[in-house]
Design a protein around this motif. Structure first.
Motif, PDB file in Angstrom:
ATOM      1  N   UNK A   1       0.847  -1.168   0.000  1.00 20.77           N
ATOM      2  CA  UNK A   1       0.000   0.000   0.000  1.00 20.77           C
ATOM      3  C   UNK A   1       0.896   1.236   0.000  1.00 20.77           C
ATOM      4  N   UNK A   2       0.493   2.228  -0.740  1.00 22.28           N
ATOM      5  CA  UNK A   2       1.217   3.491  -0.808  1.00 22.28           C
ATOM      6  C   UNK A   2       1.079   4.205   0.531  1.00 22.28           C
ATOM      7  N   UNK A   3       2.208   4.714   1.019  1.00 15.58           N
ATOM      8  CA  UNK A   3       2.167   5.442   2.289  1.00 15.58           C
ATOM      9  C   UNK A   3       1.156   6.575   2.188  1.00 15.58           C
ATOM     10  N   UNK A   7      -6.890   3.178   4.996  1.00 18.32           N
ATOM     11  CA  UNK A   7      -7.395   1.802   5.014  1.00 18.32           C
ATOM     12  C   UNK A   7      -8.836   1.811   4.517  1.00 18.32           C
ATOM     13  N   UNK A   8      -9.327   0.658   4.171  1.00 20.71           N
ATOM     14  CA  UNK A   8     -10.734   0.546   3.782  1.00 20.71           C
ATOM     15  C   UNK A   8     -11.612   0.975   4.955  1.00 20.71           C
ATOM     16  N   UNK A   9     -11.218   0.604   6.163  1.00 25.65           N
ATOM     17  CA  UNK A   9     -11.929   0.994   7.386  1.00 25.65           C
ATOM     18  C   UNK A   9     -12.059   2.517   7.453  1.00 25.65           C
ATOM     19  N   UNK A  10     -10.968   3.224   7.225  1.00 27.11           N
ATOM     20  CA  UNK A  10     -11.006   4.693   7.259  1.00 27.11           C
ATOM     21  C   UNK A  10     -11.856   5.247   6.123  1.00 27.11           C
ATOM     22  N   UNK A  11     -11.700   4.701   4.929  1.00 27.39           N
ATOM     23  CA  UNK A  11     -12.404   5.182   3.746  1.00 27.39           C
ATOM     24  C   UNK A  11     -13.923   5.043   3.917  1.00 27.39           C
ATOM     25  N   UNK A  58     -11.056  -4.797   7.730  1.00 25.34           N
ATOM     26  CA  UNK A  58     -10.820  -3.695   6.811  1.00 25.34           C
ATOM     27  C   UNK A  58      -9.728  -2.734   7.273  1.00 25.34           C
ATOM     28  N   UNK A  59      -8.910  -3.161   8.227  1.00 29.35           N
ATOM     29  CA  UNK A  59      -7.737  -2.393   8.603  1.00 29.35           C
ATOM     30  C   UNK A  59      -7.891  -1.501   9.815  1.00 29.35           C
ATOM     31  N   UNK A  60      -8.977  -1.679  10.564  1.00 27.83           N
ATOM     32  CA  UNK A  60      -9.181  -0.911  11.786  1.00 27.83           C
ATOM     33  C   UNK A  60      -8.501  -1.572  12.977  1.00 27.83           C
ATOM     34  N   UNK A 143      -6.674  -9.475   7.113  1.00 25.64           N
ATOM     35  CA  UNK A 143      -6.872  -8.050   6.862  1.00 25.64           C
ATOM     36  C   UNK A 143      -6.972  -7.845   5.364  1.00 25.64           C
ATOM     37  N   UNK A 144      -8.047  -7.194   4.953  1.00 26.39           N
ATOM     38  CA  UNK A 144      -8.369  -7.007   3.545  1.00 26.39           C
ATOM     39  C   UNK A 144      -7.931  -5.618   3.114  1.00 26.39           C
ATOM     40  N   UNK A 145      -7.266  -5.540   1.971  1.00 20.74           N
ATOM     41  CA  UNK A 145      -6.791  -4.258   1.478  1.00 20.74           C
ATOM     42  C   UNK A 145      -7.447  -3.868   0.162  1.00 20.74           C
ATOM     43  N   UNK A 146      -6.842  -2.890  -0.470  1.00 19.75           N
ATOM     44  CA  UNK A 146      -7.391  -2.338  -1.710  1.00 19.75           C
ATOM     45  C   UNK A 146      -7.147  -3.210  -2.922  1.00 19.75           C
ATOM     46  N   UNK A 147      -6.252  -4.155  -2.835  1.00 21.99           N
ATOM     47  CA  UNK A 147      -5.973  -4.995  -3.989  1.00 21.99           C
ATOM     48  C   UNK A 147      -5.375  -4.190  -5.120  1.00 21.99           C
ATOM     49  N   UNK A 148      -5.892  -4.374  -6.288  1.00 21.19           N
ATOM     50  CA  UNK A 148      -5.348  -3.709  -7.464  1.00 21.19           C
ATOM     51  C   UNK A 148      -5.987  -2.359  -7.755  1.00 21.19           C
ATOM     52  N   UNK A 149      -6.914  -1.930  -6.925  1.00 18.05           N
ATOM     53  CA  UNK A 149      -7.638  -0.685  -7.208  1.00 18.05           C
ATOM     54  C   UNK A 149      -7.618   0.247  -6.013  1.00 18.05           C
TER      55      UNK A 149
END
Length: 154
Positions: A1-3, A7-11, A58-60, A143-149
């Motif tokens: 993930x780009x610094x 996170x998805x949680x924050x978004x 989701x990263x929380x 923990x689930x991230x943004x993947x390719x998008x």
């Protein structure tokens, strides 16, 4: 993930958004002829517990692992429930309806990551719910991230 990438949680709006999501979702579940029998004995705190678990996914905060039993508890909630494909599909559909109803983000990047987790997680829950299933044991929640998008502009 780009610094600096949220996170998805924050978004999605954090714990408050997830609590709204799970409250709306479980109201729908209890009104649904296919899923109500599966959930009719859930405790009053079940929606909040699921919100906490999804928050960690989701990263929380790692509250589900640290305070609720983590992956082992999650597995125990699904063992021997014999979830059917049509129940899994309805669960995903109602979760997406609840996401729309409570105003979760609708951008394609978020929805892609969100739907991907719902599909992945619900398929895992269905597999682990079958009698005699031998799920992989791990200590922590995935923990689930943004993947390719990642979000636009990131």
């Amino acid at each position: 993930m780009v610094e600096g990438t949220p996170t998805i949680f924050e978004w999605m709006g954090g714990a408050e958004a997830l609590e709204k999501l799970t409250e709306d979702f479980y109201r729908r579940v209890l009104e649904d002829e296919l899923l109500a029998p599966v959930f009719r004995r859930m405790t009053a705190d079940h929606p909040k517990d699921v919100a906490v678990m999804l928050g960690e996914v989701f990263g929380g905060p790692k509250e589900y692992t640290d305070e609720h039993g983590g992956f082992a508890r999650l597995l125990s909630k699904h063992r021997n429930r014999d979830i059917k494909p049509e129940q899994r599909e309805r669960w995903v559909r109602l979760m997406l309806q609840a996401a729309d109803a409570v105003g979760l983000p609708t951008d394609r990047e978020f929805r892609s990551a969100f739907v991907a987790y719902l599909e992945w997680g619900s398929r895992g829950a269905m597999a682990n719910s079958q009698r005699g299933a031998q799920p992989a044991m791990r200590e922590s929640i995935k923990v689930w991230g943004w993947g390719e998008a990642p979000p636009v502009g990131e």
